[in-house]
Design a protein around this motif. Structure first.
Motif, mmCIF file in Angstrom:
data_model
loop_
_atom_site.group_PDB
_atom_site.id
_atom_site.type_symbol
_atom_site.label_atom_id
_atom_site.label_comp_id
_atom_site.label_asym_id
_atom_site.label_seq_id
_atom_site.Cartn_x
_atom_site.Cartn_y
_atom_site.Cartn_z
ATOM 1 N N ILE A 234 0.881 -1.174 0.000
ATOM 2 C CA ILE A 234 0.000 0.000 0.000
ATOM 3 C C ILE A 234 0.908 1.210 0.000
ATOM 4 O O ILE A 234 1.754 1.364 0.890
ATOM 5 N N LYS A 235 0.734 2.055 -1.031
ATOM 6 C CA LYS A 235 1.601 3.225 -1.149
ATOM 7 C C LYS A 235 0.753 4.488 -1.028
ATOM 8 O O LYS A 235 -0.421 4.492 -1.400
ATOM 9 N N VAL A 236 1.410 5.512 -0.544
ATOM 10 C CA VAL A 236 0.752 6.819 -0.529
ATOM 11 C C VAL A 236 1.591 7.751 -1.388
ATOM 12 O O VAL A 236 2.812 7.860 -1.183
ATOM 13 N N TYR A 237 0.969 8.373 -2.348
ATOM 14 C CA TYR A 237 1.645 9.329 -3.216
ATOM 15 C C TYR A 237 1.300 10.733 -2.742
ATOM 16 O O TYR A 237 0.137 11.025 -2.482
ATOM 17 N N GLU A 238 2.319 11.535 -2.675
ATOM 18 C CA GLU A 238 2.105 12.924 -2.263
ATOM 19 C C GLU A 238 2.404 13.820 -3.466
ATOM 20 O O GLU A 238 3.488 13.723 -4.049
ATOM 21 N N LEU A 239 1.463 14.665 -3.819
ATOM 22 C CA LEU A 239 1.640 15.517 -4.991
ATOM 23 C C LEU A 239 2.484 16.738 -4.619
ATOM 24 O O LEU A 239 2.316 17.314 -3.560
ATOM 25 N N PHE A 240 3.375 17.065 -5.494
ATOM 26 C CA PHE A 240 4.181 18.263 -5.319
ATOM 27 C C PHE A 240 3.935 19.201 -6.474
ATOM 28 O O PHE A 240 3.345 18.820 -7.472
ATOM 29 N N ALA A 241 4.391 20.390 -6.303
ATOM 30 C CA ALA A 241 4.351 21.314 -7.423
ATOM 31 C C ALA A 241 5.178 20.729 -8.572
ATOM 32 O O ALA A 241 6.006 19.843 -8.374
ATOM 33 N N GLN A 242 4.907 21.207 -9.741
ATOM 34 C CA GLN A 242 5.594 20.800 -10.960
ATOM 35 C C GLN A 242 5.324 19.348 -11.329
ATOM 36 O O GLN A 242 6.112 18.701 -11.997
ATOM 37 N N GLY A 243 4.205 18.846 -10.865
ATOM 38 C CA GLY A 243 3.777 17.536 -11.334
ATOM 39 C C GLY A 243 4.566 16.364 -10.787
ATOM 40 O O GLY A 243 4.373 15.236 -11.183
ATOM 41 N N LYS A 244 5.458 16.617 -9.853
ATOM 42 C CA LYS A 244 6.237 15.512 -9.282
ATOM 43 C C LYS A 244 5.482 14.930 -8.089
ATOM 44 O O LYS A 244 4.580 15.545 -7.540
ATOM 45 N N SER A 245 5.861 13.777 -7.674
ATOM 46 C CA SER A 245 5.185 13.186 -6.532
ATOM 47 C C SER A 245 6.188 12.457 -5.650
ATOM 48 O O SER A 245 7.199 11.959 -6.128
#
Lengths: 306, 499
Positions: A234-245
């Motif tokens: 189970i992964k959690v992705y965190e969104l960052f500016a500039q489309g990175k995660s």
């Protein structure tokens, strides 16, 4: 002359009172006069309503001249067959027992149309469609064989928007809309694309390839994180500016197919998994994890052992 | 008054309140303990009320027809014709009209229109005497008297002022005391001018009363047409048109309803009692020792005094001609409700007639018992009904359902009761609809042309009826009866008049 008229009116009023009084009192208290046998009988009544209203009410095969919602009163105690007949709807029927002095209330009757009225909502040949709780009356469907998603108002049938997901490499099997309604995740078993629905500065759509088999994708309530449940972890992705995660693996899983559920109101993930215990046996448990703000202190709790 | 008589009178004073409260509390207790019995009693009352409303609305229509029929009739010609056709009747040429205006704080804006209406009356002015009955305690009375005498003094055979001194022993601060003082002054004036009392018809008008042009002709006609003219009071129909378009719709509806009540009552002549502005023979007034000086409801007590004096051979003759008065209102809806409440309570204080009549009956052996019983029961019934009907219909009728709860609502009775009540209520609504139609012809034309919105507003004002019924239907009467029973006697309060 007027005094004579007045006397007539007065006498008329007295007669009216004398007539109305017993009639209304008997009716109110549920009594009925059996004129044939000259006796007074205590009755019961049936109150009936249906959706839609306006169905003809039959009691033991006899039309009552009433339409729902209706009160069938002055019924002698006993068993009756109550039927509702509405044009273009399947009839409804039930056996009802009537007791003296009591009301039998039958509501919540749903009549189903013989020919259901369908309304076509898609504009192109549709593939899967998705409905989200936080998008009232709106549904999203994928045009079959394409990467185009249509957003349609299910009440009015109006096309509300067209979303191009051409970033996605294969056939879109599932979409998830973020709670803030600004982002969409499309996925199949190994690919996941994040699409911004409105153009935002320094934020571009991006694609994630996944080695493991994607089971489900959930949005965190802050719309800045999403949880991907695969058969391995189970992964959690965190969104960052500039489309990175950023990605954090919350836990490894046993590798077999699991069931999971996410409650966005409490940001709680429930999932099942097999775990090996100290006795060497494998137990199937249901786990809960609260994914708080930045999930700094993820807390696992086992619910059930088998 | 001897102590025993005093105790007896106190007992009579408590009876209306005891009956009214017994009905209200009895029904409330029954609603809790025996809801089915309460339902039965409420339904009986509702049917009675509907039949009564239907009957009274029919009377209202009849009264209305009479009012329209007799409007614009030249009564003076009819008087002369009556004398010509009936040689037994003579004396039209010698009938004097005397008018007393009891005045307290009313200003010239109120008094001038009332006197102007008298000055324009179609009756020989050389046979009209006007007495302006001022209260000495009103500081402006002398100035008002001077101005009015200057302006109207030459328009009648005589116009003079009487100033009622304050604090006469045995008197209360009431309109009756003032009117009586003025009537005594009038008597001195008549003696000085050698006018016999029996040739004078006395009218006691509220200060804001504006008579119709033909009023005195109509009065003289009815006076002469009676077999026993001295044993009759003459009651015009009060309307409240003077300031009706300035008054808020709430007050307007209340006062139109008051006019209707009077119109209905006028059709029931054997039960008809004088109210507000009325007329009678001056000789009768003298014989029965004038108006009561210590009672608020002098306008109705005067009838009962005459009734007892003539051993029940005394009646009120309805005259289908209007006298116009002011709508009682104040600034803002709540102040208007307050003013209306006080006015209705003062009217309901007419319940003091009950102990007065009961005591009168005890000391009178010449009136048959059946007649006494009929009158006293009617008087009691009308006051008790007044104090209870709106409370029963508005507040007590939902009680069995509320108290009975879910189980009660699952019974045929619990189910049928609200339906029956709703049907009966709708019949009452239909009666109100008839009242609306009738009200169109009773109201004066508006000087300023009304917009469509305001005209629609005039009809929708009747939607206030349920609210008015709940607030002003019974509570003022119950309040008055309770005060009488507990000895907290009402004092006369001046109703401020606005135009």
């Amino acid at each position: 002359m007027y005094q004579k008229t007045r006397k007539i009116l007065f006498l008329g009023s007295v007669v009216l009172f004398m007539f109305l009084l017993p009639a209304i009192l008997l009716f109110t208290f549920g009594y009925k006069v059996d004129w044939n046998n000259l006796r007074i009988l205590k009755t019961g009544l049936i109150w009936i309503n249906s959706s839609p209203e306006g169905a003809d009410v039959y009691v033991s095969g006899r039309f009552t001249n009433k339409k729902t919602p209706a009160t069938v009163d002055e019924l002698l105690p006993g068993n009756y067959t109550v039927s509702l007949v509405h044009e273009n709807y399947y009839p409804w029927q039930a056996d009802v027992s009537v007791y003296q002095g009591r009301v039998v209330s039958i509501s919540n009757i749903m009549l189903f149309p013989r020919i259901p009225q369908f309304e076509k909502l898609n504009f192109e040949e549709a593939g899967n469609f998705f409905v989200f709780n936080h998008e009232n009356n709106l549904l999203y469907y994928i045009i079959k064989g394409t990467k185009i998603i249509h957003k349609v108002n299910s009440d009015s049938g109006r096309l509300e928007g067209v979303i191009n997901a051409d970033i996605f490499p294969g056939e879109i099997l599932n979409i998830s809309l973020s709670p803030d309604r600004k982002k969409l995740i499309c996925n199949d078993s190994h690919n996941l694309a994040l699409i911004y629905l409105s153009k935002e500065p320094r934020k571009d759509n991006f694609l994630i390839n996944c080695r493991d088999n994607i089971q489900q994708v959930f949005w965190h309530s802050d719309s800045e994180h999403f949880i991907v449940v695969t058969n391995r972890d189970i992964k959690v992705y965190e969104l960052f500016a500039q489309g990175k995660s950023n990605v954090i693996i919350l836990t490894k899983l046993s590798g077999r197919s699991i069931y999971s559920h996410y409650d966005p109101a409490s940001d709680t993930l429930l999932f099942s998994d097999l775990q090996q215990a100290s006795d060497g046996r494998r137990y199937e448990n249901i786990y809960k994890i609260v994914i708080g703000s930045r999930f700094s202190f993820p807390f696992f709790k086992g619910f059930q052992n088998k | 008054m001897p102590v025993a008589a005093n105790k007896l009178e106190r007992l009579f004073e408590t009876i209306p309140a005891l009956i009214s409260w017994a009905i209200i509390l009895g029904l409330a207790v029954l609603a809790i303990l025996k809801p089915l019995v309460c339902v039965a009693l409420i339904i009986i009352f509702e049917i009675y009320w509907i039949v009564r409303t239907t009957y009274l609305t029919s009377l209202l229509i009849l009264g209305h027809r009479l009012l329209r029929k007799e409007k614009n009739r030249n009564w003076l010609d009819d008087c002369r014709k009556l004398c010509r056709d009936n040689p037994g009747i003579d004396g039209f040429e010698k009938i004097y009209q005397a008018v007393i205006f009891p005045i307290y704080k009313e200003g010239l804006d109120i008094l001038v229109p009332s006197l102007s209406a008298l000055a324009e009356a179609n009756y020989p002015h050389e046979r009209m005497v006007v007495v302006l009955a001022f209260e000495e305690r009103d500081r402006n009375s002398q100035e008002k008297s001077r101005q009015l005498e200057e302006r109207f003094g030459s328009r009648f055979f005589a116009l003079f002022s009487a100033f009622h001194p304050d604090g006469i022993i045995g008197e209360a601060k009431t309109k009756g005391a003032n009117a009586t003082w003025a009537a005594k002054k009038l008597r001195i004036f008549l003696e000085q001018n050698k006018i016999p009392d029996e040739d004078v018809i006395i009218s006691c008008f509220d200060a804001d009363t504006c008579v119709e042009k033909e009023y005195f002709g109509c009065l003289a006609f009815h006076f002469m047409a009676q077999e026993k003219p001295l044993q009759r009071s003459y009651q015009p129909m009060p309307v409240y048109n003077n300031n009706i378009w300035q008054a808020p719709s709430f007050a307007r509806v209340v006062e139109i309803t008051s006019t209707y009540c009077q119109l209905m009552e006028s059709m029931r002549v054997e039960k008809f009692v004088t109210f507000s502005s009325h007329s009678m023979s001056f000789k009768t007034l003298v014989d029965i020792d004038y108006w009561p000086v210590d009672m608020i409801s002098d306008d109705s007590v005067i009838y009962w005094k005459a009734y007892l004096h003539y051993n029940a051979d005394y009646k009120v003759v309805p005259m289908y001609i209007t006298v116009s008065m002011d709508v009682a209102y104040a600034k803002g809806i709540f102040n208007t409700i307050k003013v209306q409440y006080r006015q209705k309570r003062r009217w309901a204080w007419g319940v003091e007639n009950f102990p007065f009549l009961a005591m009168g009956f005890l000391s009178n052996n010449r009136i048959p018992f059946a007649e006494k019983a009929r009158k006293i029961i009617f008087l009691l019934e009308s006051h008790v009904t007044w104090a209870t009907w709106a409370i029963i219909l508005g507040y007590l009728s939902p009680l069995p359902i509320i108290r009975g709860g879910f189980i009660f609502s699952q019974t045929v009775t619990g189910y049928n009761f609200p339906r029956i009540s709703a049907v009966l209520f709708n019949i009452t609504t239909f009666a109100i609809f008839i009242w609306i139609i009738l009200s169109i012809s009773i109201l004066p034309k508006r000087e300023v042309k009304r917009s469509l919105l305001k005209r629609v507003g005039f009809f929708t004002q009747w939607l206030l009826s349920p609210l008015i019924i709940l607030v002003l239907g019974s509570f003022p009467a119950l309040d008055a009866q309770t005060r009488l029973a507990t000895g907290r006697y009402l004092t006369f309060t001046y109703t401020d008049k606005k135009r």
